[in-house]
Design an enzyme around this catalytic site. Structure first.
Site, short mmCIF file in Angstrom:
data_model
loop_
_atom_site.label_atom_id
_atom_site.label_comp_id
_atom_site.label_asym_id
_atom_site.label_seq_id
_atom_site.Cartn_x
_atom_site.Cartn_y
_atom_site.Cartn_z
N ASP A 14 0.20 -7.73 1.55
CA ASP A 14 0.56 -6.31 1.61
C ASP A 14 2.08 -6.12 1.63
O ASP A 14 2.60 -5.27 2.35
CB ASP A 14 -0.08 -5.62 2.82
CG ASP A 14 -0.08 -4.09 2.67
OD1 ASP A 14 0.17 -3.60 1.55
OD2 ASP A 14 -0.29 -3.39 3.68
N ASN B 178 5.27 5.16 8.88
CA ASN B 178 6.10 4.05 9.35
C ASN B 178 5.81 2.76 8.58
O ASN B 178 6.55 1.78 8.74
CB ASN B 178 5.86 3.79 10.84
CG ASN B 178 6.61 4.74 11.74
OD1 ASN B 178 6.04 5.71 12.22
ND2 ASN B 178 7.88 4.48 11.96
N SER B 179 4.75 2.74 7.80
CA SER B 179 4.40 1.53 7.04
C SER B 179 5.58 1.09 6.19
O SER B 179 6.19 1.89 5.48
CB SER B 179 3.20 1.80 6.13
OG SER B 179 2.02 1.93 6.87
N HIS C 145 0.81 -1.22 0.00
CA HIS C 145 0.00 0.00 0.00
C HIS C 145 0.85 1.27 0.00
O HIS C 145 0.34 2.35 -0.27
CB HIS C 145 -0.98 0.00 1.19
CG HIS C 145 -0.36 0.24 2.52
ND1 HIS C 145 -0.08 -0.76 3.42
CD2 HIS C 145 0.02 1.39 3.14
CE1 HIS C 145 0.44 -0.25 4.53
NE2 HIS C 145 0.52 1.06 4.38
N VAL D 255 -8.39 -26.55 1.94
CA VAL D 255 -9.39 -26.69 2.99
C VAL D 255 -10.01 -25.34 3.32
O VAL D 255 -9.37 -24.29 3.14
CB VAL D 255 -8.78 -27.28 4.29
CG1 VAL D 255 -8.31 -28.69 4.06
CG2 VAL D 255 -7.64 -26.40 4.80
#
Length: 524
Positions: free
Chosen positions: A172, A248-249, A142, A306
């Site tokens: 992400d 900070n991402s 992002h 599953v």
């Protein structure tokens, strides 16, 4: 003289007796540590808590000097500026104009001389972590999603243009690269060995002010934050209380040894600023994704085949007041088979399930993968995310109170163990068509400034929807399409999104001027 010796002898006897009483009392209490605690008022603690002496079983506190870890980490974290260029609507002479078809597609027009305002570029920022000396940098998807230009600033203020290597919206995670050598790196640690309560540092470069460091503890592992709304996402976050704010991402979560254990990704906040909890993608997931993006251009994602639910979620769902009776009966049947309090319950199987072929049954609770404990559905996702199609794993399940082990060969979403090619190839196969961007000559003849022509059709989604060769695609899901790559990227995003909303709405026209709108279901 005799009196003095008597006094000394008395002191020695008192000391000996005191020591004996102390040792004897300690031994007695230790041997009786299953006795209920007595309250100071004389009442008995009915909770039957054992006696524990203050000095019994204590260990030294962990060293909280973070200077070494911080010094070794800050130089490996970078600032990323992501710029999305303004989209121009200009003809060959440089004058702005609006395509006549934009009236139909809802973009409006200048209407008799109206001059559209000049669009401005959008600039975003985030952090990244250098993971190789030759310039590979891991960050969040992002942070760089949709950017036309990427600029990286190192901690020593050197700036580099960066190119995108690959992205994975499911986790992400994105991988970019700069042209540099001998860069400082942060070595990978083992995120699975992290313990709740362990100190960690969040290192980021949020405002291009050189790296910043905050400290906190691991407050949870295997945490999901989307509430199960987007089942395509892989969420098994490390939750910490280290302060993380916008910008900070993509930064580093490191342990006290200065090893990279996670990529800071999200915060839990009602204001948009840090409010006590932050979340990081474990390096066990992020590192594998980065390696796949470098080696293959796309993630080699393995699946068990599953449908799973956390054991605790089943009981919660059964308590819903408006739960349909059929679903309630199904969940009740699953719950009746569960004999453990933690794990990932197998609720159903995919059409081609390697887990089912290996002998796993509906109602089994997966409690370990290759010996690593599985406490929830998120934790199972984390474990499987470490492997590639073709890998064999030992899956331990609890079946009606008995542990059973099965060897399962993992496959990809297509049911094979072969290497998946780049995302663009997959989307082209799904659509069953070939595309080409409009040439300048075509734009002039058709009176448009963008668009993609369908130049060939095979068996696939477009042909099934009724689209014919020669159709000019201008809009897909309200996004202008100028190149085949844009269309393929959009399709890939839809395919990786919510399974209940895998539609694209395509708007365009044929060369004879006939406009058409097609709704294409990619999930069929």
């Amino acid at each position: 003289m005799k009196t003095m010796w008597k006094n000394m002898l008395g002191i020695v006897l008192i000391a000996a007796i005191s020591s004996g009483v102390t040792v004897g009392t300690t031994a007695y209490l230790s041997s009786k540590n299953d006795q209920p605690v007595q309250y100071a008022t004389g009442g008995e603690n009915t909770f039957k808590q054992p006696y524990k002496l203050a000095s019994l079983g204590t260990v030294a506190a962990e060293n909280t000097d973070f200077t070494t870890a911080a010094e070794s980490s800050v130089h490996g974290v970078v600032h990323i500026k992501a710029t999305t260029n303004a989209k121009q609507y200009a003809d060959g002479g440089g004058q702005q104009y609006v395509d006549p078809f934009e009236y139909f597609f809802g973009f409006g027009g200048r209407g008799g001389g109206f001059q559209r305002p000049q669009p401005q570029p959008r600039v975003g920022a985030g952090s990244g972590v250098i993971i190789s000396t030759d310039g590979y940098i891991i960050t969040n998807n992002h942070v760089i999603d949709g950017a036309d230009e990427l600029e990286v600033t190192l901690n020593d203020n050197r700036k580099f243009a960066a190119k995108l290597v690959g992205t994975d919206p499911t986790t992400d995670i994105a991988l970019i690269k700069i042209d540099a050598k001998d860069l400082p790196i942060i070595p990978f640690g083992d995120s699975e060995k992290l313990k709740v309560g362990e100190w960690v540092l969040a290192v980021g470069n949020p405002f291009n002010l050189t790296s910043t460091v905050t400290a906190g503890i691991v407050s949870a592992k295997g945490r999901g934050i989307s509430g199960g709304g987007d089942k395509s996402k892989i969420e098994s976050f490390i939750q910490t209380d280290a302060a993380v704010n916008p910008g900070n991402s993509g930064g580093a979560l490191v342990n006290t040894k200065g090893e990279l254990v996670g990529i800071n990704t999200a915060i839990y906040s009602e204001t948009g600023n840090f409010a006590g909890y932050s979340f990081a993608v474990p390096i066990s997931i992020a590192g594998k994704v980065a390696n796949d993006l470098k080696q293959y251009g796309t993630v080699q994602r393995a699946i068990l085949g599953v449908q799973i639910m956390s054991v605790g979620d089943i009981a919660d769902m059964l308590s819903y007041p408006n739960l349909p009776s059929a679903q309630k009966d199904e969940l009740g049947a699953l719950k009746s088979k569960i004999k453990v309090s933690e794990g990932a319950c197998v609720a159903d199987f995919a059409d081609r399930s390697t887990a089912k072929e290996a002998g796993i049954e509906k109602g089994d609770v997966i409690i370990a993968v290759n010996g690593a404990k599985v406490k929830s559905a998120n934790a199972l996702q984390e474990q499987i995310s470490k492997y590639r199609p073709g890998d064999k794993v030992e899956v331990t399940v609890d079946r009606n109170g008995t542990n059973k082990k099965f060897t399962v060969e993992l496959r990809n979403a297509q049911g094979s163990t072969s290497v998946v090619k780049s995302a663009g190839d997959n989307s082209a196969d799904v659509l069953g068509a070939a595309f080409s961007a409009l040439t300048d000559k075509q734009k002039r003849e058709l009176g448009v400034s963008y668009g993609v022509e369908v130049t060939g059709l095979l068996k696939g989604k477009l042909k099934n929807a009724g689209i014919q060769k020669g159709f000019i695609i201008m809009i897909a899901n309200d996004q202008k399409i100028s190149t085949p790559e844009q269309l393929e990227k959009l399709v890939d995003k839809v395919l990786k999104g919510n399974a209940d909303d895998r539609y694209i709405v395509v708007k365009g026209f044929y060369p004879n001027g006939r406009t058409k709108v097609y709704a294409i279901d990619l999930a069929e």
